[in-house]
Motif scaffolding. Structure first.
Motif, PDB file in Angstrom:
ATOM      1  N   GLN A  21       3.871 -16.163  22.884  1.00 38.44           N
ATOM      2  CA  GLN A  21       4.411 -15.174  23.820  1.00 38.44           C
ATOM      3  C   GLN A  21       4.334 -13.762  23.238  1.00 38.44           C
ATOM      4  N   GLN A  22       4.534 -13.628  21.929  1.00 41.46           N
ATOM      5  CA  GLN A  22       4.526 -12.313  21.287  1.00 41.46           C
ATOM      6  C   GLN A  22       3.148 -11.662  21.304  1.00 41.46           C
ATOM      7  N   ILE A  23       2.084 -12.446  21.246  1.00 43.99           N
ATOM      8  CA  ILE A  23       0.751 -11.843  21.166  1.00 43.99           C
ATOM      9  C   ILE A  23       0.273 -11.303  22.509  1.00 43.99           C
ATOM     10  N   TRP A  24       0.843 -11.792  23.610  1.00 48.22           N
ATOM     11  CA  TRP A  24       0.438 -11.326  24.933  1.00 48.22           C
ATOM     12  C   TRP A  24       1.180 -10.053  25.299  1.00 48.22           C
ATOM     13  N   ALA A  25       0.485  -9.111  25.927  1.00 51.95           N
ATOM     14  CA  ALA A  25       1.133  -7.904  26.437  1.00 51.95           C
ATOM     15  C   ALA A  25       2.126  -8.297  27.526  1.00 51.95           C
ATOM     16  N   ASP A  26       3.239  -7.584  27.563  1.00 53.57           N
ATOM     17  CA  ASP A  26       4.238  -7.828  28.593  1.00 53.57           C
ATOM     18  C   ASP A  26       3.822  -7.033  29.832  1.00 53.57           C
ATOM     19  N   ASP A  27       3.042  -7.692  30.681  1.00 53.60           N
ATOM     20  CA  ASP A  27       2.456  -7.002  31.828  1.00 53.60           C
ATOM     21  C   ASP A  27       2.104  -8.043  32.895  1.00 53.60           C
ATOM     22  N   PRO A  28       2.367  -7.752  34.158  1.00 50.53           N
ATOM     23  CA  PRO A  28       2.035  -8.712  35.214  1.00 50.53           C
ATOM     24  C   PRO A  28       0.528  -8.860  35.461  1.00 50.53           C
ATOM     25  N   LEU A  29      -0.294  -7.984  34.872  1.00 48.89           N
ATOM     26  CA  LEU A  29      -1.732  -8.048  35.108  1.00 48.89           C
ATOM     27  C   LEU A  29      -2.526  -8.694  33.971  1.00 48.89           C
ATOM     28  N   VAL A  30      -1.870  -9.111  32.865  1.00 51.28           N
ATOM     29  CA  VAL A  30      -2.629  -9.825  31.836  1.00 51.28           C
ATOM     30  C   VAL A  30      -3.185 -11.091  32.472  1.00 51.28           C
ATOM     31  N   GLN A  31      -4.317 -11.560  31.959  1.00 55.18           N
ATOM     32  CA  GLN A  31      -5.001 -12.658  32.631  1.00 55.18           C
ATOM     33  C   GLN A  31      -5.519 -13.690  31.637  1.00 55.18           C
ATOM     34  N   LEU A  32      -5.338 -14.954  31.990  1.00 50.58           N
ATOM     35  CA  LEU A  32      -5.861 -16.090  31.241  1.00 50.58           C
ATOM     36  C   LEU A  32      -6.721 -16.910  32.201  1.00 50.58           C
ATOM     37  N   VAL A  33      -7.956 -17.192  31.780  1.00 52.22           N
ATOM     38  CA  VAL A  33      -8.867 -18.003  32.587  1.00 52.22           C
ATOM     39  C   VAL A  33      -9.337 -19.141  31.707  1.00 52.22           C
ATOM     40  N   SER A  34      -9.076 -20.378  32.147  1.00 54.27           N
ATOM     41  CA  SER A  34      -9.478 -21.531  31.348  1.00 54.27           C
ATOM     42  C   SER A  34     -10.021 -22.635  32.247  1.00 54.27           C
ATOM     43  N   PRO A  35     -10.839 -23.535  31.667  1.00 57.54           N
ATOM     44  CA  PRO A  35     -11.403 -24.623  32.467  1.00 57.54           C
ATOM     45  C   PRO A  35     -10.373 -25.665  32.885  1.00 57.54           C
ATOM     46  N   VAL A  36      -9.201 -25.631  32.308  1.00 61.09           N
ATOM     47  CA  VAL A  36      -8.178 -26.614  32.658  1.00 61.09           C
ATOM     48  C   VAL A  36      -7.242 -26.090  33.740  1.00 61.09           C
ATOM     49  N   VAL A  37      -6.836 -24.818  33.635  1.00 60.36           N
ATOM     50  CA  VAL A  37      -5.828 -24.290  34.559  1.00 60.36           C
ATOM     51  C   VAL A  37      -6.368 -23.289  35.567  1.00 60.36           C
ATOM     52  N   GLY A  38      -7.600 -22.865  35.391  1.00 60.12           N
ATOM     53  CA  GLY A  38      -8.141 -21.844  36.282  1.00 60.12           C
ATOM     54  C   GLY A  38      -7.692 -20.467  35.831  1.00 60.12           C
ATOM     55  N   MET A  39      -7.431 -19.570  36.789  1.00 58.45           N
ATOM     56  CA  MET A  39      -7.020 -18.212  36.463  1.00 58.45           C
ATOM     57  C   MET A  39      -5.536 -18.032  36.740  1.00 58.45           C
ATOM     58  N   VAL A  40      -4.828 -17.497  35.743  1.00 58.41           N
ATOM     59  CA  VAL A  40      -3.416 -17.164  35.921  1.00 58.41           C
ATOM     60  C   VAL A  40      -3.200 -15.729  35.449  1.00 58.41           C
ATOM     61  N   ARG A  41      -2.260 -15.068  36.093  1.00 58.81           N
ATOM     62  CA  ARG A  41      -1.945 -13.679  35.734  1.00 58.81           C
ATOM     63  C   ARG A  41      -0.468 -13.544  35.440  1.00 58.81           C
ATOM     64  N   GLY A  42      -0.181 -12.610  34.533  1.00 59.56           N
ATOM     65  CA  GLY A  42       1.199 -12.251  34.208  1.00 59.56           C
ATOM     66  C   GLY A  42       1.688 -12.934  32.956  1.00 59.56           C
ATOM     67  N   SER A  43       2.341 -12.170  32.096  1.00 60.53           N
ATOM     68  CA  SER A  43       2.813 -12.721  30.826  1.00 60.53           C
ATOM     69  C   SER A  43       3.847 -13.831  31.036  1.00 60.53           C
ATOM     70  N   ALA A  44       4.696 -13.718  32.046  1.00 59.80           N
ATOM     71  CA  ALA A  44       5.692 -14.765  32.301  1.00 59.80           C
ATOM     72  C   ALA A  44       5.018 -16.064  32.743  1.00 59.80           C
ATOM     73  N   THR A  45       4.006 -15.965  33.593  1.00 61.61           N
ATOM     74  CA  THR A  45       3.275 -17.143  34.060  1.00 61.61           C
ATOM     75  C   THR A  45       2.513 -17.795  32.916  1.00 61.61           C
TER      76      THR A  45
END
Length: 136
Positions: free
Chosen positions: A14-38
């Motif tokens: 959690q600490q390495i990710w910016a605290d921002d609703p627009l950060v994005q993670l895209v993976s072959p398992v979960v697809g695309m998700v946005r936001g540090s809380a998500t």
């Protein structure tokens, strides 16, 4: 990122990710998700499943500016399936393409990840990996 991910350290992840609703993670398992809380909630669920993934970035090219660093390379990893349908002694390998972007954010303590994209081109390998990680 990889130390936090491989050690399943949710606090560090959690600490390495910016605290921002627009950060994005895209993976072959979960697809695309946005936001540090998500992303944090996703990591909490992912770190609690029986399947174990170990990954590292290789063949790295880094693009650096004073405020932004982009790492592009190949992820090489192994996973131990959590499903009882597969032998726990197996450690299938996975090779993916990866792009990670970190931004310097002074009021958040320095370098924070804002984007992580992983893609897996081999359809059969992707299906096996998804089954193992999702427990299907």
């Amino acid at each position: 990122f990889y130390y936090a991910f491989n050690s399943r350290s949710l606090d560090l992840y959690q600490q390495i990710w910016a605290d921002d609703p627009l950060v994005q993670l895209v993976s072959p398992v979960v697809g695309m998700v946005r936001g540090s809380a998500t992303i944090a909630a996703l990591a909490a669920r992912g770190f609690s499943v029986p399947a174990r993934i170990q990954s590292q970035l290789e063949d790295i090219v880094a693009y650096v500016t004073p405020e932004l660093v982009v790492f592009a390379g190949r992820e090489h990893g192994t996973y131990t399936p959590g499903s009882e349908h597969e032998a726990m002694s197996e450690h299938p390998e996975v090779r993916t393409n990866c792009i990670c972007i970190f931004r310097f954010i002074a009021d958040q303590g320095g370098w924070r990840q804002v984007y992580h994209h992983v893609s897996l081109d081999d359809a059969d390998q992707l299906a096996r990996f998804q089954r193992a990680v999702r427990g299907a």
